[in-house]
Write an enzyme that holds these catalytic residues in place. Sequence first.
Site, mmCIF file in Angstrom:
data_model
loop_
_atom_site.group_PDB
_atom_site.id
_atom_site.type_symbol
_atom_site.label_atom_id
_atom_site.label_comp_id
_atom_site.label_asym_id
_atom_site.label_seq_id
_atom_site.Cartn_x
_atom_site.Cartn_y
_atom_site.Cartn_z
ATOM 1 N N PHE A 50 23.213 66.834 48.023
ATOM 2 C CA PHE A 50 24.422 67.502 47.536
ATOM 3 C C PHE A 50 25.679 66.675 47.748
ATOM 4 O O PHE A 50 26.653 66.821 47.014
ATOM 5 C CB PHE A 50 24.590 68.898 48.153
ATOM 6 C CG PHE A 50 24.503 68.932 49.648
ATOM 7 C CD1 PHE A 50 25.558 68.543 50.446
ATOM 8 C CD2 PHE A 50 23.333 69.375 50.253
ATOM 9 C CE1 PHE A 50 25.469 68.580 51.823
ATOM 10 C CE2 PHE A 50 23.234 69.424 51.635
ATOM 11 C CZ PHE A 50 24.299 69.024 52.429
ATOM 12 N N GLY A 53 27.013 64.544 44.574
ATOM 13 C CA GLY A 53 27.796 65.138 43.502
ATOM 14 C C GLY A 53 28.934 66.017 43.968
ATOM 15 O O GLY A 53 29.713 66.522 43.154
ATOM 16 N N HIS A 54 29.082 66.223 45.272
ATOM 17 C CA HIS A 54 30.112 67.141 45.796
ATOM 18 C C HIS A 54 30.873 66.440 46.900
ATOM 19 O O HIS A 54 30.608 66.687 48.085
ATOM 20 C CB HIS A 54 29.442 68.411 46.327
ATOM 21 C CG HIS A 54 30.374 69.547 46.574
ATOM 22 N ND1 HIS A 54 30.999 69.759 47.778
ATOM 23 C CD2 HIS A 54 30.781 70.548 45.782
ATOM 24 C CE1 HIS A 54 31.735 70.855 47.715
ATOM 25 N NE2 HIS A 54 31.613 71.349 46.510
ATOM 26 N N PHE A 55 31.698 65.583 46.721
ATOM 27 C CA PHE A 55 32.281 65.066 45.482
ATOM 28 C C PHE A 55 32.174 63.556 45.523
ATOM 29 O O PHE A 55 32.327 62.979 46.596
ATOM 30 C CB PHE A 55 33.754 65.470 45.376
ATOM 31 C CG PHE A 55 33.974 66.960 45.347
ATOM 32 C CD1 PHE A 55 33.830 67.668 44.163
ATOM 33 C CD2 PHE A 55 34.301 67.655 46.500
ATOM 34 C CE1 PHE A 55 34.045 69.034 44.121
ATOM 35 C CE2 PHE A 55 34.509 69.019 46.468
ATOM 36 C CZ PHE A 55 34.377 69.711 45.274
ATOM 37 N N THR A 60 31.777 66.203 50.536
ATOM 38 C CA THR A 60 32.181 67.404 51.256
ATOM 39 C C THR A 60 31.030 68.404 51.234
ATOM 40 O O THR A 60 30.446 68.653 50.184
ATOM 41 C CB THR A 60 33.408 68.039 50.564
ATOM 42 O OG1 THR A 60 34.470 67.086 50.557
ATOM 43 C CG2 THR A 60 33.866 69.289 51.281
#
Length: 152
Positions: A50, A53-55, A60
């Site tokens: 995760f 893509g975040h971010f 985060t």
Amino acid sequence: MSDTAREPDFPHPEELLPHRAPFLLVDEIVELEPGKSCVGLWHLSGDEAFFTGHFPGRPTLPGVLMVEAIAQTAGLAAASASSLEGKLALFGGIDKARFRRQVIPGDTLRLEATIDRLSTRGGRARGTATVNGQVVCEASMMFLFADAKPVD
């Protein structure tokens, strides 16, 4: 025998919860009072998918995963109660979720959950996630119990 106090042995989260990687968000239990409370740790290496893509450029931890980690910690407290063997805790509601600061790769979340009410049908719990003593997330939740038998 050593003069240093030996840490108590706690079960591995996989022994109490049906969650498995990549969705088991508690790496270890450090305190457990069956049916009442649990403290667990989630070590974030930065390799978790995760973060990509975040971010991009500013990884985060998603807030929803912090709430899920607190819920899993409450689930560990509930699942350790012998009266709930064979039951699966499911979210019934999330209240008062608050996010206080960003969590980044390399952080370790200390997850603390307390069961406020527990019956064979469900319960209420509250919990916090902290990093280095600072609260990063807090929430209250309701949960319902279902039969843990696999669906055919």
